[in-house]
Design an enzyme around this catalytic site. Structure first.
Site, mmCIF file in Angstrom:
data_model
loop_
_atom_site.group_PDB
_atom_site.id
_atom_site.type_symbol
_atom_site.label_atom_id
_atom_site.label_comp_id
_atom_site.label_asym_id
_atom_site.label_seq_id
_atom_site.Cartn_x
_atom_site.Cartn_y
_atom_site.Cartn_z
ATOM 1 N N LYS A 238 0.875 -1.198 0.000
ATOM 2 C CA LYS A 238 0.000 0.000 0.000
ATOM 3 C C LYS A 238 0.901 1.234 0.000
ATOM 4 C CE LYS A 238 0.157 1.949 3.341
ATOM 5 N NZ LYS A 238 0.465 2.607 4.607
ATOM 6 N N PRO B 205 9.504 -5.324 2.578
ATOM 7 C CA PRO B 205 10.214 -5.002 3.816
ATOM 8 C C PRO B 205 9.229 -4.742 4.963
ATOM 9 C CG PRO B 205 10.569 -3.284 2.149
ATOM 10 C CD PRO B 205 9.800 -4.379 1.491
ATOM 11 N N SER C 105 -0.327 -5.309 7.115
ATOM 12 C CA SER C 105 -1.765 -5.051 6.936
ATOM 13 C C SER C 105 -2.274 -5.775 5.690
ATOM 14 C CB SER C 105 -2.015 -3.547 6.765
ATOM 15 O OG SER C 105 -1.411 -2.834 7.815
ATOM 16 N N ASP D 105 -4.732 0.134 8.957
ATOM 17 C CA ASP D 105 -4.480 0.049 7.521
ATOM 18 C C ASP D 105 -5.076 -1.201 6.871
ATOM 19 O OD1 ASP D 105 -3.230 2.247 6.545
ATOM 20 O OD2 ASP D 105 -1.221 1.378 6.474
HETATM 21 C C1 LIG Z 1 0.664 5.553 8.831
HETATM 22 C C2 LIG Z 1 -0.114 4.559 8.006
HETATM 23 C C3 LIG Z 1 -0.818 5.292 6.827
HETATM 24 O O1 LIG Z 1 -1.437 4.401 5.939
HETATM 25 O O2 LIG Z 1 0.656 3.552 7.360
HETATM 26 P P1 LIG Z 1 2.051 2.742 7.699
HETATM 27 O O3 LIG Z 1 3.155 3.699 7.884
HETATM 28 O O4 LIG Z 1 1.830 1.912 8.916
HETATM 29 O O5 LIG Z 1 2.251 1.854 6.493
HETATM 30 C C4 LIG Z 1 -1.241 3.888 8.866
HETATM 31 O O6 LIG Z 1 -2.182 4.831 9.290
HETATM 32 C C5 LIG Z 1 -0.775 3.118 10.042
HETATM 33 O O7 LIG Z 1 -1.702 2.100 10.236
HETATM 34 P P2 LIG Z 1 -1.291 0.722 10.975
HETATM 35 O O8 LIG Z 1 0.103 0.316 10.588
HETATM 36 O O9 LIG Z 1 -2.381 -0.257 10.757
HETATM 37 O O10 LIG Z 1 -1.273 1.238 12.404
HETATM 38 P P3 LIG Z 1 -1.638 0.487 13.752
HETATM 39 O O11 LIG Z 1 -0.852 -0.776 13.830
HETATM 40 O O12 LIG Z 1 -3.123 0.437 13.901
HETATM 41 O O13 LIG Z 1 -1.020 1.560 14.777
HETATM 42 C C6 LIG Z 1 0.308 1.597 15.230
HETATM 43 C C7 LIG Z 1 0.427 2.811 16.149
HETATM 44 O O14 LIG Z 1 0.572 4.016 15.353
HETATM 45 C C8 LIG Z 1 -0.176 5.101 15.912
HETATM 46 N N1 LIG Z 1 -1.228 5.496 14.962
HETATM 47 C C9 LIG Z 1 -1.582 4.690 13.929
HETATM 48 C C10 LIG Z 1 -2.543 5.087 13.032
HETATM 49 C C11 LIG Z 1 -3.178 6.334 13.238
HETATM 50 N N2 LIG Z 1 -4.136 6.760 12.395
HETATM 51 N N3 LIG Z 1 -2.835 7.124 14.270
HETATM 52 C C12 LIG Z 1 -1.855 6.735 15.136
HETATM 53 O O15 LIG Z 1 -1.536 7.478 16.056
HETATM 54 C C13 LIG Z 1 -0.750 4.581 17.222
HETATM 55 O O16 LIG Z 1 0.179 4.909 18.245
HETATM 56 C C14 LIG Z 1 -0.780 3.070 17.017
HETATM 57 O O17 LIG Z 1 -0.701 2.364 18.224
HETATM 58 N N1 LIG Z 2 2.554 -10.620 8.267
HETATM 59 C C1 LIG Z 2 3.224 -9.576 8.774
HETATM 60 N N2 LIG Z 2 4.127 -8.901 8.021
HETATM 61 C C2 LIG Z 2 4.787 -7.828 8.536
HETATM 62 N N3 LIG Z 2 4.646 -7.388 9.792
HETATM 63 C C3 LIG Z 2 3.761 -8.007 10.587
HETATM 64 C C4 LIG Z 2 3.016 -9.117 10.111
HETATM 65 N N4 LIG Z 2 2.218 -9.522 11.114
HETATM 66 C C5 LIG Z 2 2.453 -8.719 12.162
HETATM 67 N N5 LIG Z 2 3.377 -7.791 11.868
HETATM 68 C C6 LIG Z 2 3.844 -6.734 12.793
HETATM 69 O O1 LIG Z 2 3.434 -5.461 12.256
HETATM 70 C C7 LIG Z 2 4.487 -4.514 12.339
HETATM 71 C C8 LIG Z 2 4.328 -3.483 11.208
HETATM 72 O O2 LIG Z 2 4.474 -4.161 10.010
HETATM 73 P P1 LIG Z 2 4.235 -3.590 8.532
HETATM 74 O O3 LIG Z 2 2.838 -3.767 8.135
HETATM 75 O O4 LIG Z 2 5.275 -4.237 7.672
HETATM 76 O O5 LIG Z 2 4.565 -2.038 8.709
HETATM 77 P P2 LIG Z 2 4.256 -0.803 7.775
HETATM 78 O O6 LIG Z 2 2.781 -0.640 7.702
HETATM 79 O O7 LIG Z 2 4.939 0.368 8.434
HETATM 80 O O8 LIG Z 2 4.881 -1.141 6.439
HETATM 81 C C9 LIG Z 2 5.781 -5.353 12.254
HETATM 82 O O9 LIG Z 2 6.852 -4.751 12.922
HETATM 83 C C10 LIG Z 2 5.373 -6.674 12.914
HETATM 84 O O10 LIG Z 2 5.664 -6.616 14.296
#
Ligand SMILES: C[C@@](CO)(OP(=O)(O)O)[C@H](O)COP(=O)(O)OP(=O)(O)OC[C@H]1O[C@@H](n2ccc(N)nc2=O)[C@H](O)[C@@H]1O
Ligand SMILES: Nc1ncnc2c1ncn2[C@@H]1O[C@H](COP(=O)(O)OP(=O)(O)O)[C@@H](O)[C@H]1O
Length: 296
Positions: free
Chosen positions: A12, A105, A114, A147
């Site tokens: 994504k 990664p 996600s 996400d």
């Molecule tokens: C920032 C985004 C943008 O698409 O992407 P990634 O960098 O992860 O790919 C997402 O909102 C990430 O979503 P996701 O990776 O599912 O986050 P979660 O595991 O639910 O949250 C991890 C932590 O990030 C913070 N968090 C996350 C999402 C959000 N809208 N507000 C937050 O403050 C919170 O502290 C939460 O405990």
């Molecule tokens: N199948 C999976 N692949 C990657 N990470 C995972 C998975 N299941 C759980 N996780 C946990 O989710 C965290 C965030 O992973 P990821 O989705 O790769 O991050 P991001 O959204 O920043 O790219 C990882 O550090 C790991 O602890």
């Protein structure tokens, strides 16, 4: 021979990401446009062997399997997805073995975990032949992570709320994308904590666009987490500089909370060529080039 089914879990990419507010529980409100390029993890399922000790087993291979093997399998979003389905159905479902080919990664702003969680919900629903109302599915996805709902349908979507308010948003078809990650994981929660506390407005989007207008529109928008990520990991600035100067690169930015950055090109061929060039310059980086949207 037991039946094997598979599902792709596409990366994504947040083309822009505005942080527009904060909820009482600390989660941030976002406005973002997510697209799904033609690169992802692969998940397969088949019936468990007779000697399998657990109800769901997961083995992981591929270039980024390492970090996940160090974590408890129960923390994997794929296993969590299986448990959520079984809890919802309220009865024992046939034991399965799952295999994940981890190509993306980990903790890199492209939602690999996600995407895997969403792919597991789709795949197991199909494999077990379950009937689950769409609203229940969306809720289950959100319980797995902010996400996960957007990753359930890998087409261009505008994400609002914390990622649960989704609207399909068709953008120009057929553009090329390069993805680059220098190799260090970035924890999402840290980046939200470090971000500039000022909130942005909702983006103004032009809808169906030609390539030039698409680029001009993106230039007026931002990733509000990029500065915080660059201050934590200054190598991200090196990555962005390296993408910017690639031949035919029209736009570059960081995705999500980082550290993966992307470049946009008018064609897939230009992106593939640029990725090849960059891989020669930076052999230790993870670099991919291809089609910017898998489901054009
Ligand atoms: C920032 C985004 C943008 O698409 O992407 P990634 O960098 O992860 O790919 C997402 O909102 C990430 O979503 P996701 O990776 O599912 O986050 P979660 O595991 O639910 O949250 C991890 C932590 O990030 C913070 N968090 C996350 C999402 C959000 N809208 N507000 C937050 O403050 C919170 O502290 C939460 O405990
Ligand atoms: N199948 C999976 N692949 C990657 N990470 C995972 C998975 N299941 C759980 N996780 C946990 O989710 C965290 C965030 O992973 P990821 O989705 O790769 O991050 P991001 O959204 O920043 O790219 C990882 O550090 C790991 O602890």
């Amino acid at each position: 021979m037991s039946l094997i089914m598979e599902e792709n879990a596409y990366a994504k990419i947040n083309l822009y990401l505005h942080v527009t507010g904060k909820r009482a529980d600390g989660y941030h409100l976002l406005d973002s446009l997510a697209v799904f390029p033609e690169i992802g993890d692969k998940l397969t399922v088949q019936a468990a062997d007779e000697d399998q000790k657990t109800w769901v087993a997961l083995d992981i291979t591929g270039p980024f399997s390492g970090p996940l093997k160090n974590e408890a399998t129960d923390n994997n979003l794929i296993i969590k997805a299986a448990h959520r389905l079984s809890t919802y159905i309220g009865m024992d479902l046939p034991p399965v073995q799952l295999h994940l080919e981890k190509m993306l990664p980990v903790a890199s702003g492209i939602g690999g975990g996600s995407a895997d969680g969403a792919a597991a919900l789709r795949l197991l629903t199909r494999y077990w032949n379950l009937e689950i109302p769409a609203a229940v599915m969306t809720d289950m996805a959100l319980q797995l992570g902010a996400d996960v709902p957007v990753c359930m349908t890998p087409v261009a979507q505008r994400m609002e709320g914390i990622g649960e308010q989704l609207s399909k948003f068709p953008i120009i078809p057929d553009f090329g994308m390069v993805l680059v990650n220098h190799g260090e994981a970035v924890p999402t929660a840290d980046i939200f904590r470090r971000r500039d506390p000022v909130f942005s407005d909702r983006a103004v989007l032009n809808g169906q666009l030609d390539f030039e207008k698409f680029i001009q529109n993106l230039l007026t928008l931002s990733n509000d987490l990029q500065d915080a990520a660059c201050s934590l990991k200054p190598e991200i600035l090196t990555v962005l500089d390296a993408i910017k100067v690639l031949p035919f690169c029209r736009f570059s930015r960081m995705s999500g909370s980082g550290a993966t950055c992307f470049g946009i090109f008018e064609s897939k061929a230009q992106a593939v060529q640029a990725a090849k060039l960059l891989s020669e310059r930076y052999p230790s980086w993870w670099i991919w080039g291809g089609k910017g949207q898998v489901n054009d």
